[in-house]
Design a protein around this motif. Structure first.
Motif, mmCIF file in Angstrom:
data_model
loop_
_atom_site.group_PDB
_atom_site.id
_atom_site.type_symbol
_atom_site.label_atom_id
_atom_site.label_comp_id
_atom_site.label_asym_id
_atom_site.label_seq_id
_atom_site.Cartn_x
_atom_site.Cartn_y
_atom_site.Cartn_z
ATOM 1 N N TYR A 1 65.517 39.837 -30.067
ATOM 2 C CA TYR A 1 64.187 39.549 -30.648
ATOM 3 C C TYR A 1 65.090 38.332 -31.833
ATOM 4 C CZ TYR A 1 62.574 43.109 -27.866
ATOM 5 O OH TYR A 1 62.091 44.054 -26.650
ATOM 6 N N CYS B 1 57.830 33.675 -23.107
ATOM 7 C CA CYS B 1 58.166 33.953 -24.164
ATOM 8 C C CYS B 1 59.645 34.360 -25.140
ATOM 9 C CB CYS B 1 57.874 35.920 -24.689
ATOM 10 S SG CYS B 1 58.596 36.565 -23.317
ATOM 11 N N TYR B 2 60.224 33.480 -23.496
ATOM 12 C CA TYR B 2 61.590 33.636 -24.088
ATOM 13 C C TYR B 2 62.216 32.163 -25.395
ATOM 14 C CZ TYR B 2 62.580 36.727 -20.259
ATOM 15 O OH TYR B 2 62.498 37.892 -19.219
ATOM 16 N N ARG C 1 63.708 36.601 -27.415
ATOM 17 C CA ARG C 1 62.321 35.898 -26.849
ATOM 18 C C ARG C 1 61.106 36.068 -27.983
ATOM 19 N NH1 ARG C 1 58.880 39.771 -24.548
ATOM 20 N NH2 ARG C 1 57.037 38.972 -25.690
ATOM 21 N N ASP C 2 60.459 35.560 -28.366
ATOM 22 C CA ASP C 2 59.535 36.169 -29.020
ATOM 23 C C ASP C 2 58.718 37.416 -29.616
ATOM 24 O OD1 ASP C 2 57.302 36.153 -30.621
ATOM 25 O OD2 ASP C 2 56.692 34.168 -30.396
ATOM 26 N N ALA D 1 52.291 37.531 -27.920
ATOM 27 C CA ALA D 1 53.735 36.293 -27.096
ATOM 28 C C ALA D 1 53.170 36.407 -26.013
ATOM 29 C CB ALA D 1 55.097 36.352 -27.476
#
Ligand code: 0WD
Ligand code: CA
Length: 383
Positions: free
Chosen positions: A63, A249-250, A237-238, A243
């Motif tokens: 993350y 979202c990556y 990822r976000d 997201a």
């Protein structure tokens, strides 16, 4: 048994109906409308742990934790004492993707809409490969330094594409300077400074950097008429709950030398942003976080690039690269592969090779060390 074809041109091919023997990489040939590129769909993911073991899940997904704009991260920290480096002499080829396919066969039934005349395919896709191999194809019309070798095998109608290390790449790998080896660590260290293991967590800057660990997305998409399944390593990822879903979202993390002169800026736009764009555009990764570092490996600033805006950013460069040339060349290469690779046989490899300033050519190899579909896969997918 190996047949080498060099320098042939399709127009002078004497055999009627035989496939062309070479493919040109000249940019001008590919300057036309942008081809269809379907929005990539994530159909799964997998993880490789600290010992490079495969897991059919997202346990290695990390993350993003946004750093300060001028963070002063030292990328040299831990190089001597907290670094476990993957053995890059071990050739994994596309084995991890094959493992993922076997673990997810039920998701991969041939599509109902496939033309009745097309041969039955076990997977419902025509090409299986790493995203990194496609990135190399996208950048080929602009590449002046490094050639490539791509091995292709047809099995039950699906074309599997796996890179073979060139002699030049092997030489480079085995003669890297101490400085270069350390700099290869810097990108991974930057990941450690900016990623946490959980959505609310903090980065573990004092931990060990282990480059065996990886999280990979598996996406399905279509380029022109080519149905593709590929996997790519994703940095993080976000973490935000709102997201968008994967792959949107990556985030891709990069490090690069800080830009101090107009010449450096121009080179960054012309060469580095091409590679960054191609790599992230393919799986639909929308943002690239760049850490700019000085010569001592200290990150002095962090910038975000939106993948979809990169081609606008570079338009002021004279004679710059064009996304449409990249995508049209890749599409033509895949068409070329489809016409050339006729024999459906796991023991046969068609080896496509390219060197800068040359055309793409190929040779055929039967029962040689180039065979890359493992028996465990062939047996399982055939049953
Ligand atoms: O056997 C081979 N020739 C290759 C194997 C070449 C390229 C990749 N791989 C495998 C590895 O198993 C790796 O886990 O592919 C995985 C990554 O696949 P990809 O996403 O298709 O590769 P690419 O887009 O070239 O690289 C993505 C990231 C890199 O990040 P940066 O920011 O430097 O582009 O994957 C890492 C690296 O962190 N990476 C590799 N990791 C292990 N082995 C390799 C490699 N050979 N190449 C790049
Ligand atoms: Ca990266």
């Amino acid at each position: 048994l190996s047949h080498d074809f060099h320098g042939g041109i399709s127009a002078s091919d004497p055999m009627p109906c035989s496939p062309p023997q070479t493919l040109s990489t000249r940019r001008q040939l590919y300057e036309r409308d942008f081809p269809l590129y379907q929005r990539p769909v994530e159909i799964g993911c997998f993880s490789l742990d600290m010992k490079r073991r495969f897991f059919n899940d997202a346990r290695q997904l990390r993350y993003y934790v946004e750093p300060e704009h001028h963070p002063n991260f030292s990328l040299r920290d831990g190089y001597r004492d907290r670094y476990v480096k993957r053995d890059d002499g071990v050739k994994e080829r596309i084995d991890h993707i094959l493992r993922w396919i076997l673990a997810n066969r039920s998701k991969l039934r041939p599509s109902e809409t496939a033309a009745a005349s097309s041969p039955p395919r076990v997977l419902g896709v025509e090409f299986v490969t790493w995203r990194g191999h496609l990135t190399k194809l996208l950048t080929t019309p602009y590449e002046t330094r490094e050639g490539w070798l791509l091995a292709v095998t047809r099995l039950h109608g699906t074309l599997y594409v796996s890179e073979v290390e060139t002699e030049a790449a092997r030489q480079e790998r085995q003669t890297r300077t101490a400085r270069h080896q350390e700099m290869m660590y810097w990108g991974y260290k930057f990941e450690q400074y900016t990623c946490a293991a959980t959505a609310g967590g903090r980065p573990d800057q004092g931990g060990v950097v282990n480059t065996n660990e990886a999280f990979c997305t598996v996406v399905r998409t279509q380029l022109a008429s080519h149905r593709l399944l590929f996997s790519g390593e994703v940095d993080c990822r976000d973490p935000h709950p709102s997201a968008p879903p994967a792959p949107f979202c990556y985030l891709e993390l990069k490090t690069s030398a800080e830009i101090c002169t107009p010449k450096q800026r121009s080179n960054f736009h012309r060469y580095k942003l091409l590679k960054w764009w191609a790599q992230s555009f393919l799986p639909g990764v929308p943002r690239i976080i760049a850490g700019f570092r000085d010569d001592d490996g200290v990150v002095v600033s962090v910038e975000t690039y939106e993948t979809s805006k990169i081609s606008q950013l570079i338009k002021n460069e004279y004679n710059c690269w064009k996304p449409t040339v990249c995508m049209n060349f890749c599409s033509e290469f895949l068409s070329f592969v489809k016409t050339v690779v006729r024999e459906d046989n796991p023991r046969v490899v068609y080896l496509f090779s390219w060197e800068p300033h040359r055309e793409v050519s190929y040779s055929i190899h039967r029962d040689t060390d180039h065979c890359f579909l493992p028996d465990w896969y062939v047996k399982e997918i055939t049953s």
